[in-house]
Write an enzyme that holds these catalytic residues in place. Structure first.
Site, PDB file in Angstrom:
ATOM      1  N   LYS A  89       0.596  -1.389   0.137  1.00 13.12           N
ATOM      2  CA  LYS A  89      -0.409  -0.115   0.441  1.00 13.12           C
ATOM      3  C   LYS A  89       0.525   1.113  -0.014  1.00 13.12           C
ATOM      4  O   LYS A  89       2.120   1.341   1.104  1.00 13.12           O
ATOM      5  CB  LYS A  89      -0.667   0.310   1.516  1.00 13.12           C
ATOM      6  N   ARG A 144     -10.638 -11.494   1.727  1.00 17.19           N
ATOM      7  CA  ARG A 144     -11.373 -12.483   1.631  1.00 17.19           C
ATOM      8  C   ARG A 144     -10.792 -13.959   1.420  1.00 17.19           C
ATOM      9  O   ARG A 144     -11.097 -14.679   1.414  1.00 17.19           O
ATOM     10  CB  ARG A 144     -12.015 -11.838   0.312  1.00 17.19           C
TER      11      ARG A 144
HETATM   12  N1  BES Z   1      -8.355  -3.974   4.676  1.00 20.44           N
HETATM   13  C1  BES Z   1      -8.167  -3.417   3.942  1.00 20.44           C
HETATM   14  C2  BES Z   1      -9.446  -2.214   3.148  1.00 20.44           C
HETATM   15  C3  BES Z   1      -9.653  -0.985   3.892  1.00 20.44           C
HETATM   16  C4  BES Z   1      -8.872  -0.225   3.537  1.00 20.44           C
HETATM   17  C5  BES Z   1      -9.935  -0.466   5.208  1.00 20.44           C
HETATM   18  C6  BES Z   1      -9.955   1.303   3.720  1.00 20.44           C
HETATM   19  C7  BES Z   1     -10.376   0.317   5.818  1.00 20.44           C
HETATM   20  C8  BES Z   1      -9.861   1.170   4.895  1.00 20.44           C
HETATM   21  C9  BES Z   1      -8.000  -4.577   2.093  1.00 20.44           C
HETATM   22  O1  BES Z   1      -7.505  -5.366   2.593  1.00 20.44           O
HETATM   23  C10 BES Z   1      -7.849  -4.212   1.386  1.00 20.44           C
HETATM   24  O2  BES Z   1      -6.614  -3.207   0.890  1.00 20.44           O
HETATM   25  N2  BES Z   1      -8.513  -3.978   0.046  1.00 20.44           N
HETATM   26  C11 BES Z   1      -8.355  -3.428  -1.445  1.00 20.44           C
HETATM   27  C12 BES Z   1      -8.695  -4.726  -1.880  1.00 20.44           C
HETATM   28  C13 BES Z   1      -7.727  -4.033  -3.912  1.00 20.44           C
HETATM   29  C14 BES Z   1      -6.911  -4.760  -3.901  1.00 20.44           C
HETATM   30  C15 BES Z   1      -8.339  -5.318  -4.842  1.00 20.44           C
HETATM   31  C16 BES Z   1      -8.250  -2.397  -1.246  1.00 20.44           C
HETATM   32  O3  BES Z   1      -9.985  -2.052  -1.127  1.00 20.44           O
HETATM   33  O4  BES Z   1      -8.204  -0.927  -2.019  1.00 20.44           O
HETATM   34 ZN    ZN Z   2      -5.318  -5.791   1.907  1.00 20.15          ZN
END
Ligand code: BES
Ligand code: ZN
Ligand code: ZN
Length: 498
Positions: A278, A352
């Site tokens: 990230k 997931r």
């Molecule tokens: N934990 C994150 C989602 C999240 C984002 C929670 C902001 C709280 C605040 C999750 O694991 C994630 O990173 N999801 C990605 C999915 C994508 C790569 C398909 C996302 O939402 O960007």
């Molecule tokens: Zn994630």
């Protein structure tokens, strides 16, 4: 915090602030207080334009005409809009003012019949919850001494008419439990991720089971056993971290059980994104990624005291999502416990993967009547619904209705979202059964829910994507910046209503 019910006339209580709540255009309820204050109350309210509209607040000195040093008037708004959440918000505004004037003892006088539907018990429960959660602070890492010197609010009296005393006593008990559970979940989320490791969550679960040995059992599945069970998706996420994964399984058994509910909480104790790292600004708050798991643990802490009549299983596939030489890489294929294969194209869509194995495990070993998951699953859900509202996906109209009903009581906003067939092909992989990210850019929260649905079989299931409301980015009177405890009151309300 000491909360006491008082049948005594509130104007005779020895407090530094008396909060009096008023329905819109119901100033007549203040007539006797106005008289005791020699008529100055109505003249001040008139001057300030106070009519009892929501969010209105007027505070005045009583100059020894009554025992409280100050009176704080707060508007409740219109009766048809005065639900238990409005009461919670109004009380939190009162408490905020009480804290601002550094009052140590205050009293609350609430016209409980003003609640829409006049459920006296709900009104008292909401007041108690609001008092306790709006005085929540996570101050343990602050070294400044000034804060400690400030006088703190220690006692809150709730005025109650003698005829409601018994109902109010029950409601104070339940409201206190709800608030403690919410604050426990907030603490778990607010702690840094090097404290709330998977091992810490497992120890918390063990401590809960130790406190209630008759009602609660716990099983912690270590890495080797998870390998034997075939949890390849969950272990794939865990393998980049030096923190050992802990698959937590709690079971609450009531004296007489009406059925089985499984609660699954996402338990990524820190989400760096893994090799699909990230950017820093998205990583700052990622200790929140176990908020679903924190909610499940906090619910379990209080199930025995609330005497819930269903068997409840709590499952948290806890691990950390880290990049390293041993981490999962884009393009790797993992196999979940139910045999389905998943092509991992983005290691940041890790929630997931862990939930896939948690669900498969629940179906194989628990066989529930209902399954509900709480997960900070997608940023896309925040794009869709903003930061205050959770997405709700379900394959069961009945379960969906029950959760929406509970959310209206608990005040945690959730919104019904679709599981459309035509999007299913977006998560099919050419070389495995599924891929963990979708084709294309849009509807990411929906395709994430469709992915989860692949692992729930025929069980009535509901998915709550709490990515937005699990964490507050700014202070409000009811919720300070940080973990919110979202989902705790919702699930407890749901379980008590079953
Ligand atoms: N934990 C994150 C989602 C999240 C984002 C929670 C902001 C709280 C605040 C999750 O694991 C994630 O990173 N999801 C990605 C999915 C994508 C790569 C398909 C996302 O939402 O960007
Ligand atoms: Zn994630
Ligand atoms: Zn995550």
């Amino acid at each position: 915090m000491n909360i006491q019910l008082k049948v005594t006339d509130a104007t005779k209580l020895d407090v530094d602030a008396l909060c009096v709540f008023v329905g819109q255009d119901h100033l007549d309820t203040l007539a006797s207080l106005n008289e005791k204050l020699s008529g100055i109350l109505f003249s001040v309210l008139k001057k300030e334009g106070f009519t009892g509209k929501k969010d209105q607040l007027v505070s005045l000195h009583t100059h020894n005409r009554i025992a409280p040093y100050k009176v704080i008037l707060l508007g409740l708004g219109k009766k048809e809009e005065c639900d238990s959440h409005r009461i919670r918000t109004a009380v939190s505004q009162g408490i905020n003012e009480v804290k601002r004037i550094q009052s140590q003892r205050c009293a609350i006088d609430m016209p409980v019949e003003f609640l829409k539907g006049s459920d006296i018990s709900r009104a008292f429960q909401a007041i108690v919850e609001a008092v306790l959660i709006s005085t929540y602070e996570f101050g343990k890492y602050k070294s400044t001494q000034d804060e400690e010197k400030k006088p703190k609010l220690t006692t809150v009296y709730l005025h109650v008419l003698p005829r409601y005393l018994e109902i109010a006593e029950g409601a104070v008990h339940v409201g206190t439990i709800f608030a403690h559970a919410i604050c426990q979940a907030r603490d778990l989320v607010n702690e840094p991720s090097d404290v709330t490791t998977p091992t810490h969550l497992a120890k918390t679960a063990e401590a809960i089971a130790k406190k209630y040995p008759r009602e609660i059992r716990v099983k912690i599945i270590e890495k080797e056993e998870a390998q034997k069970l075939g949890m390849g998706a969950y272990l794939g996420v865990a393998k980049g971290s030096v923190e050992p994964p802990k698959f937590i399984h709690l079971t609450y058994t009531p004296k007489r059980s009406k059925g089985k509910v499984v609660l699954v909480g996402k338990g990524i104790t820190f989400d760096t994104g893994g090799v699909s790292l990230k950017p820093p600004e998205h990583m700052e708050t990622m200790k929140l990624d176990m908020a679903g798991g924190a909610a499940v643990l906090s619910v379990f802490t209080y199930l025995p005291e609330l005497d819930v009549s269903y068997t409840v299983d709590g499952i948290i596939a806890a691990c950390e999502n880290m990049p390293s030489g041993s981490a999962l890489k884009p393009g790797d294929i993992v196999t979940a416990l139910n045999g389905k294969t998943i092509e991992v194209l983005n290691t940041d869509a890790e929630g997931r993967l862990t939930l896939a194995d948690a669900f498969s495990y629940a179906l194989k070993f628990v066989k529930p009547d209902y399954m509900i998951d709480l997960a900070t699953l997608t940023g896309a859900c925040m794009v869709a619904l903003g930061q205050d509202i959770a997405g709700l996906w379900s394959n069961s109209e009945k379960l969906k209705k029950a959760l929406i009903q509970s959310s209206l009581v608990s005040g945690e906003k959730i919104w019904d979202m679709p599981l459309p067939d035509q999007y299913r092909e977006l998560i099919k992989s050419p070389i495995a059964d599924l891929k963990n990210i979708q084709t294309g850019r849009y509807g990411g929260a929906v395709t994430a829910a469709l992915f989860l649905e692949e692992f729930v079989g025929n069980v009535p299931w509901a998915h709550l994507d709490i990515a937005g409301p699990a964490f507050a980015e700014k202070d409000s009177t009811l919720i300070p910046k940080g973990g919110t405890g979202f989902g705790v009151a919702l699930i407890l309300t749901f379980l008590l209503g079953l």
